[in-house]
Design a protein around this motif. Structure first.
Motif, PDB file in Angstrom:
ATOM      1  N   LYS A  68       0.816  -1.223   0.000  1.00 49.54           N
ATOM      2  CA  LYS A  68       0.000   0.000   0.000  1.00 49.54           C
ATOM      3  C   LYS A  68       0.846   1.268   0.000  1.00 49.54           C
ATOM      4  N   ASN A  69       2.010   1.235   0.641  1.00 52.10           N
ATOM      5  CA  ASN A  69       2.807   2.469   0.732  1.00 52.10           C
ATOM      6  C   ASN A  69       4.119   2.404  -0.062  1.00 52.10           C
ATOM      7  N   LYS A  70       4.264   1.386  -0.913  1.00 56.99           N
ATOM      8  CA  LYS A  70       5.537   1.213  -1.617  1.00 56.99           C
ATOM      9  C   LYS A  70       5.854   2.366  -2.570  1.00 56.99           C
ATOM     10  N   GLN A  71       4.804   3.100  -3.015  1.00 53.71           N
ATOM     11  CA  GLN A  71       5.070   4.225  -3.918  1.00 53.71           C
ATOM     12  C   GLN A  71       5.714   5.407  -3.201  1.00 53.71           C
ATOM     13  N   THR A  72       5.766   5.359  -1.865  1.00 62.04           N
ATOM     14  CA  THR A  72       6.389   6.456  -1.106  1.00 62.04           C
ATOM     15  C   THR A  72       7.806   6.120  -0.656  1.00 62.04           C
ATOM     16  N   ILE A  73       8.330   4.977  -1.085  1.00 64.31           N
ATOM     17  CA  ILE A  73       9.661   4.538  -0.624  1.00 64.31           C
ATOM     18  C   ILE A  73      10.723   5.574  -0.975  1.00 64.31           C
ATOM     19  N   LYS A  74      10.714   6.066  -2.206  1.00 65.35           N
ATOM     20  CA  LYS A  74      11.745   7.017  -2.647  1.00 65.35           C
ATOM     21  C   LYS A  74      11.673   8.308  -1.829  1.00 65.35           C
ATOM     22  N   GLU A  75      10.470   8.795  -1.603  1.00 67.58           N
ATOM     23  CA  GLU A  75      10.294  10.037  -0.835  1.00 67.58           C
ATOM     24  C   GLU A  75      10.803   9.862   0.592  1.00 67.58           C
ATOM     25  N   ARG A  76      10.448   8.757   1.230  1.00 68.55           N
ATOM     26  CA  ARG A  76      10.894   8.492   2.597  1.00 68.55           C
ATOM     27  C   ARG A  76      12.416   8.309   2.648  1.00 68.55           C
ATOM     28  N   PHE A  77      12.948   7.659   1.619  1.00 64.09           N
ATOM     29  CA  PHE A  77      14.399   7.445   1.524  1.00 64.09           C
ATOM     30  C   PHE A  77      15.133   8.788   1.507  1.00 64.09           C
ATOM     31  N   GLU A  78      14.681   9.715   0.670  1.00 64.49           N
ATOM     32  CA  GLU A  78      15.377  10.994   0.515  1.00 64.49           C
ATOM     33  C   GLU A  78      15.262  11.850   1.776  1.00 64.49           C
ATOM     34  N   LYS A  79      14.120  11.787   2.461  1.00 64.48           N
ATOM     35  CA  LYS A  79      13.969  12.546   3.704  1.00 64.48           C
ATOM     36  C   LYS A  79      14.938  12.037   4.767  1.00 64.48           C
ATOM     37  N   GLN A  80      15.048  10.725   4.859  1.00 63.87           N
ATOM     38  CA  GLN A  80      15.954  10.170   5.864  1.00 63.87           C
ATOM     39  C   GLN A  80      17.413  10.402   5.483  1.00 63.87           C
ATOM     40  N   LEU A  81      17.706  10.357   4.166  1.00 61.17           N
ATOM     41  CA  LEU A  81      19.072  10.614   3.715  1.00 61.17           C
ATOM     42  C   LEU A  81      19.506  12.032   4.088  1.00 61.17           C
ATOM     43  N   ALA A  82      18.552  12.985   4.029  1.00 58.12           N
ATOM     44  CA  ALA A  82      18.878  14.369   4.391  1.00 58.12           C
ATOM     45  C   ALA A  82      19.322  14.456   5.850  1.00 58.12           C
ATOM     46  N   ILE A  83      18.672  13.672   6.708  1.00 60.39           N
ATOM     47  CA  ILE A  83      19.038  13.680   8.128  1.00 60.39           C
ATOM     48  C   ILE A  83      20.421  13.048   8.324  1.00 60.39           C
ATOM     49  N   ILE A  84      20.662  11.943   7.638  1.00 54.90           N
ATOM     50  CA  ILE A  84      21.965  11.271   7.735  1.00 54.90           C
ATOM     51  C   ILE A  84      23.063  12.182   7.189  1.00 54.90           C
ATOM     52  N   TRP A  85      22.757  12.857   6.091  1.00 45.94           N
ATOM     53  CA  TRP A  85      23.718  13.776   5.457  1.00 45.94           C
ATOM     54  C   TRP A  85      24.135  14.868   6.448  1.00 45.94           C
ATOM     55  N   GLN A  86      23.122  15.409   7.129  1.00 43.76           N
ATOM     56  CA  GLN A  86      23.388  16.462   8.118  1.00 43.76           C
ATOM     57  C   GLN A  86      24.178  15.899   9.299  1.00 43.76           C
ATOM     58  N   GLU A  87      23.847  14.674   9.706  1.00 43.34           N
ATOM     59  CA  GLU A  87      24.552  14.010  10.800  1.00 43.34           C
ATOM     60  C   GLU A  87      26.040  13.862  10.485  1.00 43.34           C
ATOM     61  N   LEU A  88      26.352  13.701   9.213  1.00 43.15           N
ATOM     62  CA  LEU A  88      27.742  13.549   8.779  1.00 43.15           C
ATOM     63  C   LEU A  88      28.456  14.893   8.651  1.00 43.15           C
ATOM     64  N   GLY A  89      27.720  15.993   8.837  1.00 44.49           N
ATOM     65  CA  GLY A  89      28.320  17.320   8.747  1.00 44.49           C
ATOM     66  C   GLY A  89      28.450  17.823   7.327  1.00 44.49           C
ATOM     67  N   LEU A  90      27.653  17.290   6.421  1.00 42.82           N
ATOM     68  CA  LEU A  90      27.703  17.694   5.016  1.00 42.82           C
ATOM     69  C   LEU A  90      26.610  18.712   4.737  1.00 42.82           C
ATOM     70  N   SER A  91      26.823  19.560   3.734  1.00 38.31           N
ATOM     71  CA  SER A  91      25.899  20.661   3.467  1.00 38.31           C
ATOM     72  C   SER A  91      24.656  20.196   2.728  1.00 38.31           C
TER      73      SER A  91
END
Length: 633
Positions: A68-91
């Protein structure tokens, strides 16, 4: 962005662009920072997705992914990647660039099993133990990013992840040269196969390795020939194809050799024993040189490897780049090749120039027919056809040859050269191709022991162009006509089928064991069916072809059979059989007329006959009397 999904999870990604081609796989391999592996683990009956970056420790965790929610996988992936990116100290700007360059998701199959194995290990060692304390997918992803991971041959931690991302900026996708990628994949496999030791493999494993080498060779030649078409004529390309297919697949592969170690195990010159004449061997070497140049230009082989192959092929005398259309040019080539093997004129004359030349022709023919023969036996044969040749001057002629290097034959004194070899301590004339190792000569000689020598008439034996396999070339036209009329082959297919069929028959007995004619025929039939799309069976409809192949196979002369053909071997009696047919009178034993005639004609080796008598079960008195009779002959 390349998303490489384990098979069990692929249905959850079927709403995204599918890219299952080899090109997509190649793109992922060339761009590991933009490549992720994904799979899920099940907890409380829910599928939780984990993404792991192929170049870094970056990980993304998505709880409860379903149809039911598989079409949102990419969107959820990118939101979480933004948090990880920030955690790594990247812009945030660098993340935007990363996602833009990565582009749309391309869903492919799993490439690196190690990545999936790492995810499984994370679940067992990190996720499952902390399932009760860490309930946030973000916290879980942060915990995974801190874990050191193996990436190929190196280990990457959080600090290395930051460095990898920073050094990759400005981001870009590397475009893959698929020809080079395939070429590297093929040649890497051939390198691995060339390192296998046949002694460590079972018979079935050896067959499997041979098939793998042949398959990879065919793919390599496909790439090489496409490249060659832009530089050479169609006729020249066909020559390269025929020469390389024959040598790499029908000779080197059966010795577990590839282009990367041919100069160690698979001498082209050794093909002389199997009916490949000088021109053909030279053409094979020229083709190998062109293939080596192609691999060097593609950075597949090093300069040193290329130099090794050049040394291995330095005897080339014919350049396949040129087209030889008229007989005059062909004759010039033959004359040039003949000059490479010509006899030195500096040796002192022993008998007279004509007789010395005749003796040289005898020795060349002996090597072609027998591979290896003692000087004593050579004299016995020559003297039987030329009674005026005396032993003293013949021995002097042989002594003069010791320091003379020729490509046709070598002369060696076993007493000096091989002190630990179990073979008669005498002088031997042999093909230089037999001296690959200290065991080759004696094993070859032992295989022949007890067999009489096939001895043609003098006019045939001293023919400078004598070739024990030449007679089968007479059948090539018959074979071509049959393949054209009955099986519809034409053009290059026709020429190639006839050419390679003949040589597969020649190659059927390239070791010391005598394989059956039927085995050789079967091999050719398989070749015709697989390579030329025929459906030949050993039945009535194909009887003309089978009969012709049998005729050819049985008329090939074998050096290891002392010059006899397969057909002749069925009727040739060895020393043991000749003795078994003798009616021996124990009171007055006498040699049979057949044995006496064989010794006088030179076809029976006197020393081998004496050795047989010594080891026989005859009474000592009988052995003694027969022994004396042999010595008097």
């Amino acid at each position: 962005m390349f998303i490489n999904v384990e098979k069990k999870a692929q249905k959850l990604f079927n709403t995204y662009q599918q890219a299952m081609s080899e090109e997509a796989v190649a793109g992922a391999l060339a761009n590991p920072l933009f490549s992720w592996h994904a799979t899920y683990y099940t907890a409380k009956r829910k599928k939780n997705m984990i993404f792991l970056n192929d170049a870094t420790t970056m990980a993304i965790v998505l709880f409860d992914v379903n149809a039911k929610n598989k079409q949102t996988i990419k969107e959820r992936f990118e939101k979480q990647l933004a948090i990880i990116w920030q955690e790594l100290g990247l812009s945030a700007e660098s993340l935007a660039d990363y996602l833009a360059i990565g582009g749309d998701w391309q869903i492919s199959k799993m490439i690196h099993p190690l990545q999936i194995k790492t995810i499984t290990k994370f679940y067992k060692n990190v996720i499952k133990p902390q399932a009760k304390t860490i309930v946030s997918e973000i916290d879980l992803a942060k915990a995974l990013v801190k874990k050191v991971q193996q990436k190929g041959r190196i280990y990457v931690g959080k600090d290395e992840t930051v460095k990898i991302i920073e050094m990759a900026q400005p981001f870009n996708i590397k475009h893959v040269n698929f020809e080079e990628l395939y070429l590297k994949e093929i040649t890497n496999k051939l390198r691995r196969l060339s390192q296998l030791d046949g002694e460590d493999l079972t018979a079935d494993e050896v067959d499997n390795v041979i098939q793998q080498i042949q398959d990879e060779n065919n793919q390599l030649l496909d790439l090489f020939l496409v490249d060659a078409k832009s530089n050479y004529s169609a006729k020249t390309v066909r020559r390269y194809r025929d020469n390389l297919r024959f040598y790499l697949n029908e000779w080197a592969a059966y010795r577990l050799s590839t282009i990367f170690n041919i100069y160690v195990h698979s001498s082209v010159d050794e093909l002389e024993f199997h009916g490949v004449d000088k021109t053909e061997r030279t053409n094979i070497k020229a083709s190998l040189k062109k293939l080596a140049k192609y691999l060097k230009d593609k950075n597949i082989i090093s300069d040193n490897e290329y130099d090794d192959i050049l040394v291995y092929t330095q005897k080339d005398s014919v350049d396949l780049d040129e087209e030889y259309e008229d007989e005059g040019e062909d004759q010039a080539i033959e004359d040039f090749l003949a000059s490479l093997f010509s006899e030195s004129e500096k040796l002192p004359v022993v008998f007279d120039s004509q007789t010395d030349k005749m003796l040289d022709e005898y020795l060349k023919s002996f090597v072609a027919l027998y591979g290896l023969i003692s000087a004593q036996q050579a004299y016995q044969i020559i003297h039987s056809q030329n009674p005026s040749i005396d032993k003293e001057r013949f021995d002097q002629y042989i002594q003069n040859k010791f320091d003379e290097m020729t490509m046709e034959y070598c002369i060696i004194d076993f007493r000096e050269a091989f002190q630990n070899v179990n073979i008669a301590p005498e002088i031997f004339i042999f093909s230089p191709l037999l001296i690959k190792d200290g065991d080759r000569l004696p094993s070859f000689y032992k295989h022949q022991q007890g067999l009489p020598y096939y001895i043609p008439e003098k006019e045939v034996l001293i023919d400078n162009n004598f070739n024990p396999f030449a007679n089968i070339s007479n059948y090539q036209q018959d074979l071509e006509e049959l393949l054209a009329n009955q099986y519809g082959l034409s053009g290059d297919d026709l020429k190639g089928a006839a050419f390679l069929s003949l040589y597969q028959l020649k190659m059927s007995d390239y070791e010391l064991e005598l394989s059956s004619v039927n085995k050789a025929i079967t091999k050719v039939i398989v070749f015709l069916n697989e390579e030329h799309g025929l459906s030949v069976k050993q039945d009535k409809a194909n009887e003309p072809l089978i009969k012709l192949l049998v005729l050819i196979a049985t008329n090939i002369r074998r050096p290891w059979n002392r010059g006899w053909t397969n057909y002749e071997m069925l009727r040739t009696k060895d020393i043991a059989e000749l003795f078994s047919e003798m009616e021996i009178n124990l009171d007055d034993p006498k040699l049979s007329s057949e044995i006496i005639g064989g010794i006088k004609a030179g076809s029976i080796n006197r020393d081998e006959l004496l050795n047989f008598l010594e080891s026989s079960n005859l009474p000592p008195k009988v052995i003694s009397k027969l022994y004396k009779q042999v010595e008097k002959l």
